[in-house]
Design a protein around this motif. Structure first.
Motif, PDB file in Angstrom:
ATOM      1  N   PRO A 177      13.016  14.360  -3.063  1.00 48.07           N
ATOM      2  CA  PRO A 177      13.950  13.041  -3.080  1.00 48.07           C
ATOM      3  C   PRO A 177      13.316  11.963  -1.947  1.00 48.07           C
ATOM      4  CG  PRO A 177      15.101  15.163  -3.120  1.00 48.07           C
ATOM      5  CD  PRO A 177      13.661  15.450  -2.819  1.00 48.07           C
ATOM      6  N   ALA A 178      12.791  12.533  -1.059  1.00 45.57           N
ATOM      7  CA  ALA A 178      12.335  11.663  -0.006  1.00 45.57           C
ATOM      8  C   ALA A 178      11.361  10.437  -0.289  1.00 45.57           C
ATOM      9  CB  ALA A 178      11.365  12.506   1.380  1.00 45.57           C
ATOM     10  N   VAL A 179      10.457  10.916  -1.428  1.00 49.15           N
ATOM     11  CA  VAL A 179       9.911   9.716  -1.860  1.00 49.15           C
ATOM     12  C   VAL A 179      10.571   8.620  -2.521  1.00 49.15           C
ATOM     13  CG1 VAL A 179       8.075   9.201  -3.608  1.00 49.15           C
ATOM     14  CG2 VAL A 179       7.725  11.148  -2.138  1.00 49.15           C
ATOM     15  N   TYR A 180      11.571   8.915  -3.300  1.00 52.57           N
ATOM     16  CA  TYR A 180      12.276   7.726  -3.802  1.00 52.57           C
ATOM     17  C   TYR A 180      13.183   7.365  -2.674  1.00 52.57           C
ATOM     18  CZ  TYR A 180      11.817   9.526  -8.457  1.00 52.57           C
ATOM     19  OH  TYR A 180      11.125   9.852  -9.684  1.00 52.57           O
ATOM     20  N   GLY A 181      13.763   8.164  -1.812  1.00 48.73           N
ATOM     21  CA  GLY A 181      14.295   7.535  -0.482  1.00 48.73           C
ATOM     22  C   GLY A 181      13.518   6.518   0.219  1.00 48.73           C
ATOM     23  N   ARG A 182      12.269   6.775   0.427  1.00 44.24           N
ATOM     24  CA  ARG A 182      11.299   5.898   1.245  1.00 44.24           C
ATOM     25  C   ARG A 182      11.183   4.459   0.251  1.00 44.24           C
ATOM     26  NH1 ARG A 182      12.222   4.979   4.892  1.00 44.24           N
ATOM     27  NH2 ARG A 182      10.415   3.575   5.367  1.00 44.24           N
ATOM     28  N   LEU A 183      10.933   4.702  -1.038  1.00 44.97           N
ATOM     29  CA  LEU A 183      10.677   3.529  -1.805  1.00 44.97           C
ATOM     30  C   LEU A 183      12.130   2.530  -1.740  1.00 44.97           C
ATOM     31  CD1 LEU A 183       8.880   5.170  -4.856  1.00 44.97           C
ATOM     32  CD2 LEU A 183       8.081   3.220  -3.370  1.00 44.97           C
ATOM     33  N   LEU A 184      13.280   3.452  -1.942  1.00 39.95           N
ATOM     34  CA  LEU A 184      14.533   2.442  -1.633  1.00 39.95           C
ATOM     35  C   LEU A 184      14.566   2.010  -0.347  1.00 39.95           C
ATOM     36  CD1 LEU A 184      17.161   2.119  -3.299  1.00 39.95           C
ATOM     37  CD2 LEU A 184      18.039   4.321  -2.436  1.00 39.95           C
ATOM     38  N   GLN A 185      14.136   2.524   0.569  1.00 39.88           N
ATOM     39  CA  GLN A 185      14.492   1.885   1.955  1.00 39.88           C
ATOM     40  C   GLN A 185      13.629   0.857   2.109  1.00 39.88           C
ATOM     41  OE1 GLN A 185      16.690   2.723   4.305  1.00 39.88           O
ATOM     42  NE2 GLN A 185      15.839   0.996   5.877  1.00 39.88           N
ATOM     43  N   MET A 186      12.360   0.914   1.556  1.00 40.04           N
ATOM     44  CA  MET A 186      11.342  -0.302   1.636  1.00 40.04           C
ATOM     45  C   MET A 186      11.938  -1.570   0.740  1.00 40.04           C
ATOM     46  SD  MET A 186       7.431   1.085   1.721  1.00 40.04           S
ATOM     47  CE  MET A 186       7.646   2.358   0.655  1.00 40.04           C
ATOM     48  N   ALA A 187      12.446  -1.236  -0.141  1.00 41.51           N
ATOM     49  CA  ALA A 187      13.188  -2.354  -1.324  1.00 41.51           C
ATOM     50  C   ALA A 187      14.040  -2.961  -0.446  1.00 41.51           C
ATOM     51  CB  ALA A 187      13.456  -1.728  -2.378  1.00 41.51           C
ATOM     52  N   ARG A 188      15.131  -2.252   0.213  1.00 42.51           N
ATOM     53  CA  ARG A 188      16.017  -2.709   0.977  1.00 42.51           C
ATOM     54  C   ARG A 188      15.682  -3.478   2.259  1.00 42.51           C
ATOM     55  NH1 ARG A 188      20.351   1.051  -0.509  1.00 42.51           N
ATOM     56  NH2 ARG A 188      20.539   0.435  -2.594  1.00 42.51           N
ATOM     57  N   GLU A 189      14.551  -3.229   2.846  1.00 45.26           N
ATOM     58  CA  GLU A 189      14.203  -3.794   4.012  1.00 45.26           C
ATOM     59  C   GLU A 189      13.405  -5.287   3.618  1.00 45.26           C
ATOM     60  OE1 GLU A 189      11.456  -1.410   6.095  1.00 45.26           O
ATOM     61  OE2 GLU A 189      12.927  -0.004   6.764  1.00 45.26           O
ATOM     62  N   GLN A 190      12.909  -5.400   2.289  1.00 45.37           N
ATOM     63  CA  GLN A 190      12.382  -6.509   1.983  1.00 45.37           C
ATOM     64  C   GLN A 190      13.528  -7.431   1.194  1.00 45.37           C
ATOM     65  OE1 GLN A 190       8.942  -4.466   0.009  1.00 45.37           O
ATOM     66  NE2 GLN A 190       7.584  -5.888   0.974  1.00 45.37           N
ATOM     67  N   ASN A 191      14.820  -6.688   1.082  1.00 46.93           N
ATOM     68  CA  ASN A 191      15.688  -7.510   0.591  1.00 46.93           C
ATOM     69  C   ASN A 191      15.334  -7.808  -1.028  1.00 46.93           C
ATOM     70  OD1 ASN A 191      17.512  -7.997   2.759  1.00 46.93           O
ATOM     71  ND2 ASN A 191      15.977  -9.601   3.523  1.00 46.93           N
ATOM     72  N   ASP A 192      14.816  -6.633  -1.488  1.00 44.13           N
ATOM     73  CA  ASP A 192      14.414  -7.108  -2.922  1.00 44.13           C
ATOM     74  C   ASP A 192      15.508  -6.023  -3.661  1.00 44.13           C
ATOM     75  OD1 ASP A 192      13.533  -6.777  -5.557  1.00 44.13           O
ATOM     76  OD2 ASP A 192      11.365  -6.531  -5.001  1.00 44.13           O
ATOM     77  N   GLY A 207       0.832  -1.156  -0.088  1.00 42.69           N
ATOM     78  CA  GLY A 207       0.140   0.002   0.009  1.00 42.69           C
ATOM     79  C   GLY A 207       0.903   1.195  -0.022  1.00 42.69           C
ATOM     80  N   ALA A 208       1.844   1.384   0.711  1.00 40.01           N
ATOM     81  CA  ALA A 208       2.744   2.460   0.889  1.00 40.01           C
ATOM     82  C   ALA A 208       3.438   2.810  -0.364  1.00 40.01           C
ATOM     83  CB  ALA A 208       3.727   2.125   1.820  1.00 40.01           C
ATOM     84  N   LYS A 209       4.118   1.524  -1.249  1.00 45.89           N
ATOM     85  CA  LYS A 209       4.739   1.847  -2.578  1.00 45.89           C
ATOM     86  C   LYS A 209       3.427   2.513  -3.456  1.00 45.89           C
ATOM     87  CE  LYS A 209       7.843  -2.009  -2.116  1.00 45.89           C
ATOM     88  NZ  LYS A 209       8.318  -3.324  -2.885  1.00 45.89           N
ATOM     89  N   ALA A 210       2.399   1.955  -3.139  1.00 47.71           N
ATOM     90  CA  ALA A 210       1.182   2.312  -4.210  1.00 47.71           C
ATOM     91  C   ALA A 210       0.979   3.840  -4.007  1.00 47.71           C
ATOM     92  CB  ALA A 210      -0.136   1.599  -3.974  1.00 47.71           C
ATOM     93  N   SER A 211       0.921   4.188  -2.699  1.00 40.23           N
ATOM     94  CA  SER A 211       0.815   5.779  -2.379  1.00 40.23           C
ATOM     95  C   SER A 211       1.933   6.329  -3.176  1.00 40.23           C
ATOM     96  CB  SER A 211       0.308   5.986  -1.116  1.00 40.23           C
ATOM     97  OG  SER A 211      -0.641   5.426  -0.667  1.00 40.23           O
TER      98      SER A 211
END
Length: 386
Positions: A190-205, A174-178
């Motif tokens: 830049p914060a939006v890309y930063g959050r998307l990047l952080q979530m991808a890292r947290e999911q080891n993607d 849901g967060a990624k969709a938003s």
């Protein structure tokens, strides 16, 4: 004559029947308006709910506008709001006003009255979302943020806050969709890309992280954080030459970052470019004397130079040693002495680093500083007991 009169009366009744029915349906809207204006919102609701399902009145902008007014009024009433299900008043008011614009356009008699009312609904939906978020009811918060976003589709605030709510409940999909919705709305941050990047890292993607990082660099090519992320990716992948090119670009964007020089120095070390490595380590220390890596690596550089001189002297035959061996040992001693302040400073920064303690202990011993060497051995022994 009597029979004829009855027939005519019956005919008159039949002839006027249809208009009477239409009038009855129109009166439901009229009654709703009258009841709404006099504050009888429960009765107004009954009337208007009948009117919107009747084919005679359901296609009229006036019907839907009145319905919006009724539900908005109930929503604001401390009495009638209790008759509504959670979220019902806002949802139905929004639906009603949206239908009004659809039927009447924004410039019509009723349509032009809708926009200020939509603004009020947006404010109420947003405030409901904030209250629910603060109460940690994230599902309700998200629902209200989504409604607020529908009311004002080009407004990014509700979309951004919905992303926060999704993250709070660990719903990364849901967060990624938003966040991606924000990007589609041309939301520059830049914060939006930063959050998307952080979530991808947290999911080891890693594939997703790489994709997001490249998008971020395309949007913000001189952003220091994204450049560092890209540099780290190259370092992790063992791409030395690629990393050098990227770190040079990053240093140009952030010339006072001590760590960048220390990292580049390490890369030059790996490539056996000692002079360049030493220059970068010294620059790193100039910018930040507490840069552990730069202090330690300069200590190692001098230690290795000393060891190289002593080893070369030890392998000489007697004649060669008598000629130049003592000179090599003197050179080795100077390099050991040069290594001491770098290792000592590194030890100040990280007092329990075993490699630094061990290297400095050995140098103290070679320089005849036995008490200092024993002191560091005691610290190593104490660490071994922990």
């Amino acid at each position: 004559m009597k029979k004829t009169f009855l027939t005519l009366a019956a005919a008159a009744t039949l002839a006027t029947g249809a208009p009477l029915m239409a009038s009855a349906q129109t009166s439901a809207v009229t009654n709703a308006i009258l009841n709404q204006r006099t504050g009888l919102l429960d009765k107004a609701r009954i009337d208007i709910d009948k009117a919107i399902v009747n084919e005679k009145t359901s296609g009229k902008a006036k019907t839907w506008f009145t319905r919006g007014q009724v539900y908005e009024g109930m929503l604001e009433s401390p009495i009638y709001s209790k008759q509504l299900q959670p979220g019902e008043g806002l949802q139905k008011a929004y639906e009603s006003y949206s239908k009004t614009i659809e039927l009447d356009t924004k410039d019509g008699e009723f349509g032009k009255q809708v926009m200020p009312r939509m603004d009020a609904l947006y404010g109420r939906a947003f405030n409901d979302a904030v209250n629910n978020y603060n109460a940690k009811d994230f599902d309700k918060a998200i629902s209200s943020y989504k409604l607020a976003s529908k009311i004002k589709p080009q407004d990014t605030t509700a979309v951004l806050y919905s992303a926060y709510a999704y993250e709070a409940k660990k719903d990364y999909v849901g967060a990624k969709a938003s966040y991606n919705q924000l990007l589609a709305l041309n939301y520059k941050s830049p914060a939006v890309y930063g959050r998307l990047l952080q979530m991808a890292r947290e999911q080891n993607d890693n594939a997703e992280a790489t994709k997001v990082l490249q998008q971020a660099l395309a949007a913000y090519p001189n952003n220091k954080n994204f450049m560092l992320e890209d540099l780290n990716a190259s370092l992790a992948g063992g791409k030395g030459e690629d990393a050098i090119a990227k770190i040079n670009k990053t240093i140009a964007a952030d010339p006072t970052n001590s760590n960048l020089y220390a990292v580049r120095g390490s890369l030059y070390d790996q490539q056996k470019k000692n002079d360049l490595a030493v220059a970068d380590y010294r620059k790193a220390i100039e910018l930040d004397s507490k840069n552990f890596d730069a202090q330690y690596n300069l200590g190692v550089y001098n230690y290795n130079k000393a060891a190289e001189a002593y080893t070369k002297a030890s392998k000489m035959d007697l004649k060669s040693y008598q000629t130049s061996g003592r000179g090599l040992e003197a050179t080795g001693k100077k390099y050991f002495e040069s290594a001491v302040p770098f290792f000592e400073k590194a030890l100040e920064v990280q007092p329990t680093d075993r490699n630094t303690l061990t290297s400095l202990k050995k140098i103290y011993f070679r320089l005849g500083r036995n008490a200092d060497s024993e002191r560091l051995q005691a610290r190593l022994d104490a660490l071994g007991k922990k």
